[in-house]
Every structure is written in structure tokens, then in C-alpha cells.
Design an enzyme around this catalytic site. Structure first.
Site, PDB file in Angstrom:
ATOM      1  N   ASP A 269     -81.366  19.168 -52.930  1.00  0.00           N
ATOM      2  CA  ASP A 269     -82.268  19.760 -53.215  1.00  0.00           C
ATOM      3  C   ASP A 269     -83.405  19.045 -53.947  1.00  0.00           C
ATOM      4  O   ASP A 269     -83.235  18.018 -54.235  1.00  0.00           O
ATOM      5  CB  ASP A 269     -81.590  20.933 -54.617  1.00  0.00           C
TER       6      ASP A 269
HETATM    7  C1  BGC Z   1     -84.887  24.914 -55.319  1.00  0.00           C
HETATM    8  C2  BGC Z   1     -84.392  25.276 -53.788  1.00  0.00           C
HETATM    9  C3  BGC Z   1     -85.602  25.182 -52.952  1.00  0.00           C
HETATM   10  C4  BGC Z   1     -86.325  23.865 -53.231  1.00  0.00           C
HETATM   11  C5  BGC Z   1     -87.895  23.878 -52.333  1.00  0.00           C
HETATM   12  C6  BGC Z   1     -85.803  23.745 -55.469  1.00  0.00           C
HETATM   13  O1  BGC Z   1     -86.341  23.852 -56.728  1.00  0.00           O
HETATM   14  O2  BGC Z   1     -83.800  24.860 -56.113  1.00  0.00           O
HETATM   15  O3  BGC Z   1     -83.860  26.294 -53.742  1.00  0.00           O
HETATM   16  O4  BGC Z   1     -85.365  25.415 -51.561  1.00  0.00           O
HETATM   17  O5  BGC Z   1     -86.808  23.779 -54.349  1.00  0.00           O
HETATM   18  O6  BGC Z   1     -88.682  24.582 -52.694  1.00  0.00           O
END
Ligand code: BGC
Length: 760
Positions: A269
Site C-alpha cells: 500500500d
Molecule cells: C490506500 C489504498 C490506495 C492507495 C493509492 C492508499 O492510501 O490505502 O487503498 O490504493 O493509497 O491511492
């Protein structure tokens, strides 16, 4: 077979990239030869790559892309959120919108609504439609779907997930993944695992029993991988057993890769990777979004400072690692390339097509849940009144719409799932359009101000939410207008602002925000004919429920929101959604809160907060069943404008051995006057077990559509899996011989058909 022309192009390419001399270049290099098995092509490509190239493909080069291998003709890999539509492009290095003119998408309903359809075909349609939008936008990985379990109604991201039940989430995630990937776009299932609330998501260390982990929190991920064949999975921010989940040896190496045989890519993530050594050895394959430290955070082109970049290269050069782990990561990334960017037979993508709007509308209409229709409190008890819904506009001529959520775009905000839509039909507009068709009057009163945020990440909402009047003035206006109305439709609930249904934080209260309860009471004092439409991804307290005759759960349903809601309220569509979670009366009725486990206990160094899932497997209805607590609305609950009757439950056997299956049959009749759908739900109760087991658990379901008077036989088959629990001693699933009961009906609290059988 490769065509002659195509072969010539490839051969030309071979010459250009210099892997064969001019004279010898008659054959296609293995890594480009589509007639060769992918694994062979991967090994060939791997053998040609330099250390720099290998390191490059395992970490990001921009906010959402990672490099391919230009020298060998592998294009860059573009990812994007996810999961409800394709996120607008941001700048290379910044979260700010890039300001493209071709990235306005269709927003599909949030995943809680998809789960509420209880219809796997809708999940397939969702995945396919989203895949087509992603192809148009040249995205090869969609960051979704999310299948973290709804453990507390405060969870800020529950709206992005598929509810509290592992079986329901499993059955819905598989076709979503398959539909998306059928278009050559990878699903990146998230957030693996145990990211069940948002507050302190980077610091939470989840302490959970093996049984709860395997029975409740992992099944949907497992189904996405082993049945859906997901090509990517995203590690979660939080920790499990004191290790961050983006490089967690148990979750990634042991469970995901070894036990489930996952051959795809583990993506961190954004900002979830914290350590080079752990990232190297504990199963992370592709690092994204890292804010390396104060030195590089926010600085541009900091990608070399990623944990799997220079630091890793240096470690290999110094001999601290061989290229064994690196090659394994690169293999997986190359496999993803072959499945996506290098896949030539991909269909064409298209954006904002009528078919995509139609899909969004159908999913929304099937997911809207009619929670209550026609029972109000009267002195001395409850009494049935005529159902208020559907609204007959040929009779009800004066409609008042109240509430900010009738005019608020819900596709903007909430974190990474925020979208830039080509259109979002607002509830007020859709209701007004219908009223004018029937020559009914429709007026509006805002009633309260929630927030007036006009934009998110540079995407501006279509309608200004500016409001100069005081709370008092707004309420008075609504009450005055309500006195004159035949019916009041109140659009309330939550929104996508911080501490509501939004990423990064959880809700701070179970009750409705912004004084909505008081407003509702004031309206009820002058008009009893109120339809309350709750817009949210979470349950909320409803202290006034006995007095409000009709309640609808309207979710966040994307581009066609207003149209879908109006079609259900006015009866063009007969509602058939069922709750994918338990709707508690009070927060304390939820296990996580009853046992005071949330948000956890900070350690002395204030770096980590331990959150112990003391309720174990007793999540949602498993908890309320055990505690004999009545929820406001049970898991699986959802009404219709028609009525259904269940017949006697029969089965093809009364005893089964471990490798046999049992098929139950129940007849369902539409006993009302309208066509409609019912979801037949099968729960299993283990009558006696060596471990404490839930009173009952959902094990199969099927949605059927019936004309008035029509009867159908619904068959539901289960096997030994459905009778098993996870045995912590043997670390394996176990089904104990003995008596079981099958319970079938239309909701977890309405299971009239029963059948006792034995496992030998
Ligand atoms: C989120 C993810 C997301 C990623 C990219 C993160 O803060 O938890 O779910 O895909 O950002 O935007």
C-alpha cells in the site's frame, strides 16, 4: 500462431535490440514469442535483464506507475484506484490532479452496495465494466476490490468493502476479480489483511486468534486468489504479529504464497513499506508510494530512495543478498506484464459508455435496501400502517425533499476512491424530474449543513454547497415546508468527509452527525409521512426509528445515484437488496465495542497500538446471536414491495460422509402482486462441537426473480467445507461428525425452513 507480418515486426525488433546478429535473426526471442509458455518467456526475459533493470521493475517511478524494461520492449505498468471507478490522473510526483480531459469516468456503486445485491452476476458485470474503463485509460492494475471485514460500524473505509460475512464477501469478490481480469486488467485485492479500521492504520498491531483469522478475516482474500485467480494483492498498512503487513512473513510468505499458491504480485500500500530487509525476505514484490523518510518525503524523484531501490541494490552488491529473492520478485512482476501490458489480445476499452451507466444503475438498484416500510409506534405498542412506499405520484402531489445528501455529490471525497465523474445524478434532480412527469410538486429544504467542502484533490463538485443561513433558519424552513407536504423524503446519513465514511480515520460517533436526529424529530412533529433515506457505507443509530414509517439504505451509489434511488422510491424498481452487515441498535451491541477492544492500547513508546480482537470469530451476527441481542436490522435483512413465502426444506440425504455433498431444496413463492427478487439464504448450525461455534453461519445463498404467483424450487448445495471450523491445534480445517441443522429463509433473523442432518 503468429502471423507472418507480425513475425517480421518481432524479428525486426530482435535486430534492433541486438540479441541476434543480423544474419541469425530468423526466430523470435523466447520472451517475445507468444507461442511459448509464459513461464519460459519469463525465464528468458529474466536472463536478459541487468541488475539495474531488475531493481527498476520492483519499485515505483511515479505516484502510480512502475517502469517496464524499455530495452526489451516491456512497457511501463500503470496502476490506478479503484475500486469504484478509475481515478483521475494525478501529476507524476504529486497527489494533485493532472487536469486531463479524458479521465472523467463512470462511478459504480461502492462495494457495500455491490455486496448488498447478493448477486454474483452483478459483481461480474461490475468487474467487466470497470475493466473496460480501465483499458481506455491505459491502466493495467486496478487497486481494488477491498474485502476487509466490517468489524465495527465506525470503520472509515467500510463503504469500500463487502460487509461482515466471509462467505458473502468471498462469493462476491470472485466474479469481480474474474470480470476485471477478463479484460486483461489486473485486480489488486486489498488490504491484505486485518485492516478493519482506519484510525492509526499505520500503527495498529492486530492481535487475533488463528481461528478468527482463518474463519473470518482471510476467506475472502483466499477466494479472490484461489478461485478468482487475482494477479495482484495489496499489503495493508497495519501490523500483524508485530510485523507490517506489506512485508509480513506469515501473511505473505506462508499463507498467501505457500499455502494458497499465489503466483501474482504483492504490491505495498502507498507508504506501507518500511524496511529493506523485511521487504526483501518477507514477500513484498513491488513497492509503491513510500515516503522514505523526512529527507525524501514530498521531494520529487525520491524513488531511488525506496526500500527496494538503491538500498537493495547496494545490499546485493555488498553480497548481503544473492539475487535469489530479487529474481523471484522480478519473475512475478514479469508474469504480471505478460498478463496485462504484454497481452496482445486485450479487448478495446471505452469510457462512459451507455452500457457502463446501465451497469452502474442496475447494480445500484439491486443493492438499495428497503429496511422498513409501514410500521410505526402507537400508544401501547406498534401497529402496522399501510406501507408508505412506493410513492404513488399520481396520488401524492406535494413532495418535500429534505437534507444535504439530496444535493451532495458523493463520488468526490473519501480518500483514494474519490473520482472525477462525467455525471452524477443527484437525488433531488431525479425526484424533481419524476414529479414533473406526474405533475406533482417537489420542493426542497436543506434542513442542516454537514460540510460545504467543494472539492477533493482538485476535483470540484458540480453543485455549490455554500450556505449562509443559520441551523435554526434551515430547520425552520424545513418544518414549515413539511407541514404542507403529503410526503417528506429525508436524504440524510453520512458523507465522504474526514471522520465520516472516509479513508484515514474512523467515525467518532455511531449517531447521525450534524443534528439530523433533532431535525427528524422536528419534522415528525408536523408530518408523520416521512421516508428516511440513509446515504452511507455504515450503519448509524436510529433513535427515532419507531416513528418513521419508511427507511431505505441508499449507500454511495455512484453516477446513477439519484436515478436508482428515485426508481426504487417510486416503485419502478422493486427493491431486493439485503444488508451485508448487522445494523446494531447501539454501538455497544457490536462485539468489538462491547469488549472494549477498539481502538486498542498504545504501547509505552507510543509507536504501536495493540488492537486485540477479543470477540474472536463473533463478528456481526455471530456476536448478536451469541449474546441474544436484537439488532435494529439483521444481517441479510431487506424488504420488497411484494411478499414471499418459503415452503418446506428438504434435502437429498439425511446423512453424509466427509466427501459427500448435500443439496437442500426449498420452494419460494411470490405471494404478492408485484414481480420481485428474493435472496434465499442458507445458514448452518453445528449442534455440538468440541469448540465454541457461532449459533449459525451463512454457507450458501441464491437470488431468484419471481413473477406474482410464481413458485420456484431453489437448490443450495454444500459440502464438508461448510461444516468445518479452523482447528488451531492442527492448523487445519476440521469437520466433526455429528448433528447439524440447516436454516433457510430471507434474512439471518427470518429462517423459517429447517432441516436436521448428520455428518458421519
Ligand atoms: C490506500 C489504498 C490506495 C492507495 C493509492 C492508499 O492510501 O490505502 O487503498 O490504493 O493509497 O491511492
Amino acid at each position: 500462431m503468429i502471423s507472418k507480418t507480425y513475425r517480421r515486426i518481432l524479428v525486426g525488433c530482435t535486430i534492433l535490440i541486438g540479441h541476434s546478429s543480423l544474419g541469425e535473426a530468423q526466430s523470435v526471442p523466447v520472451y517475445l514469442d507468444e507461442s511459448k509458455p509464459v513461464e519460459q518467456r519469463i525465464e528468458d526475459a529474466l536472463a536478459r535483464m541487468t541488475l539495474d533493470e531488475k531493481i527498476a521493475v520492483i519499485h515505483a517511478q511515479s505516484k502510480f506507475s512502475s517502469p517496464g524494461v524499455k530495452r526489451l520492449g516491456f512497457p511501463d505498468l500503470w496502476t490506478d484506484d479503484g475500486p469504484h471507478g478509475v481515478r483521475p490522473d494525478v501529476l507524476w510526483d504529486e497527489w494533485v490532479q493532472a487536469g486531463q480531459t479524458n479521465d472523467s469516468c463512470v462511478a459504480f456503486p461502492a462495494l457495500t452496495c455491490l455486496a448488498a445485491t447478493w448477486n454474483p452476476q452483478m459483481a461480474r458485470l461490475y468487474g467487466e465494466s470497470l475493466g473496460e474503463e480501465a483499458l481506455y485509460r491505459k491502466k493495467s492494475v486496478i487497486l481494488g476490490p477491498g474485502v476487509n471485514i466490517y468489524r465495527t460500524p465506525l470503520g472509515g473505509r467500510n463503504f469500500e468493502y463487502m460487509g461482515e460475512d466471509p462467505l458473502l464477501a468471498s462469493r462476491m469478490v470472485v466474479p469481480y476479480v474474474q470480470g476485471l481480469q477478463s479484460k486483461g486488467v489486473a485486480a489488486c485485492v486489498k488490504h491484505y489483511a486485518l485492516n478493519n479500521d482506519e484510525e492509526y492504520r499505520h500503527q495498529v498491531n492486530v492481535v487475533v486468534s488463528d481461528r478468527a483469522l482463518h474463519e473470518i478475516y482471510l476467506p475472502a482474500f483466499k477466494a479472490a486468489v484461489t478461485e478468482g485467480g487475482a494477479w495482484a494483492i495489496m499489503g495493508a498498512y497495519n501490523l500483524y504479529r508485530n510485523q507490517h503487513n506489506c512485508h509480513n512473513s506469515i501473511l505473505l510468505n506462508k499463507i498467501l504464497k505457500q499455502d494458497w499458491g499465489f503466483d501474482g504480485v504483492v504490491i505495498s500500500d502507498w507508504g506501507g513499506c518500511h524496511d529493506t530487509d523485511e521487504a526483501v525476505t518477507n514477500g513484498l514484490d513491488l513497492e509503491f508510494g513510500t515516503w522514505t523518510d523526512g529527507l525524501t518525503m514530498g521531494r520529487t524523484n525520491a524513488y531511488d530512495s525506496y526500500h527496494l531501490a538503491e538500498a537493495y541494490k547496494q545490499a546485493i552488491r555488498e553480497g548481503r543478498y544473492t539475487t535469489k529473492e530479487l529474481d523471484e520478485k522480478v519473475r512475478r512482476v514479469l508474469r504480471l506484464f505478460y498478463r496485462t501490458t504484454m497481452r496482445r489480445e486485450k479487448p478495446f476499452g471505452f469510457l462512459c459508455s451507455e452500457s457502463h451507466y446501465d451497469a452502474a444503475l442496475r447494480i445500484a438498484q439491486e443493492g438499495i435496501v428497503l429496511l422498513k416500510n409501514g410500521r410505526v409506534a402507537k400508544a401501547g405498542g406498534k401497529r402496522e400502517t399501510a406501507p408508505l412506499l412506493p410513492l404513488d405520484l399520481s396520488k401524492k402531489k406535494r413532495i418535500l425533499v429534505v437534507g444535504e445528501n439530496a444535493i451532495k455529490m458523493m463520488t468526490v471525497g473519501g480518500g483514494s476512491s474519490s473520482l472525477k465523474v462525467q455525471r452524477e445524478i443527484l437525488p433531488l434532480d431525479a425526484i424533481q424530474a419524476r414529479c414533473s412527469k406526474f405533475k406533482a410538486q417537489c420542493s426542497y429544504a436543506r434542513g442542516y449543513v454537514g460540510d460545504t467542502i467543494q472539492s477533493y484533490d482538485g476535483v470540484t463538485v458540480g453543485r455549490s454547497l455554500y450556505e449562509a443561513r443559520s441551523a435554526e433558519e434551515l430547520r425552520t424552513e424545513a418544518v414549515v415546508k413539511a407541514k404542507e407536504a403529503d410526503v417528506v423524503i429525508f436524504f440524510g446519513g453520512l458523507n465522504k468527509s474526514d471522520y465520516q465514511d472516509s479513508e484515514g480515520h474512523d467515525r467518532r460517533q455511531y449517531g447521525l452527525p450534524y443534528g439530523q436526529d433533532e431535525l427528524l424529530e422536528a419534522l415528525l412533529a408536523v408530518n408523520k409521512h416521512i421516508v428516511y433515506v440513509n446515504i452511507s457505507g455504515n450503519a448509524v443509530a436510529m433513535p427515532w426509528l419507531n416513528k418513521v414509517p419508511a427507511v431505505v439504505q441508499g449507500w454511495f451509489i455512484g453516477s446513477e445515484a439519484g436515478e436508482a434511488l428515485a426508481s426504487v422510491l417510486m416503485g419502478d424498481v422493486n427493491p431486493s437488496g439485503k444488508l451485508p452487515f448487522t445494523w446494531y441498535q447501539r454501538l455497544e451491541d457490536c462485539g468489538a465495542h462491547a469488549l472494549n477492544t477498539y481502538p486498542g492500547t498504545w504501547r509505552d513508546d507510543h509507536q504501536v497500538i495493540d488492537e486485540t480482537y477479543k470477540e474472536g470469530v463473533y463478528v456481526g451476527y455471530r456476536w448478536t446471536d451469541k449474546q441474544k441481542v436484537r439488532p435494529l436490522f439483521a444481517f441479510g435483512h431487506g424488504l420488497s414491495y411484494t411478499t414471499f413465502k418459503f415452503g418446506k426444506l428438504t434435502a437429498d440425504r439425511q446423512r453424509l460422509t466427509a466427501d459427500e455433498q448435500i443439496t437442500f431444496t426449498v420452494s419460494v413463492t411470490n405471494t404478492g402482486r408485484r414481480a420481485g427478487s428474493e435472496t434465499v439464504q442458507l445458514y448452518i448450525a453445528d449442534k455440538k462441537a468440541s469448540v465454541d461455534r457461532p449459533v449459525k453461519e451463512l454457507k450458501a445463498f441464491q437470488k431468484v426473480f419471481l413473477q406474482p404467483g410464481e413458485t420456484t424450487d431453489v437448490k443450495l448445495t454444500i459440502g464438508r467445507d461448510a461444516l468445518s471450523f479452523y482447528d488451531e491445534d492442527t492448523q487445519a480445517w476440521k469437520a466433526e461428525p455429528g448433528e447439524f441443522e440447516a436454516l433457510v429463509g430471507s434474512a439471518s433473523d427470518r429462517l423459517p425452513a429447517k432441516y436436521i442432518f448428520r455428518l458421519e
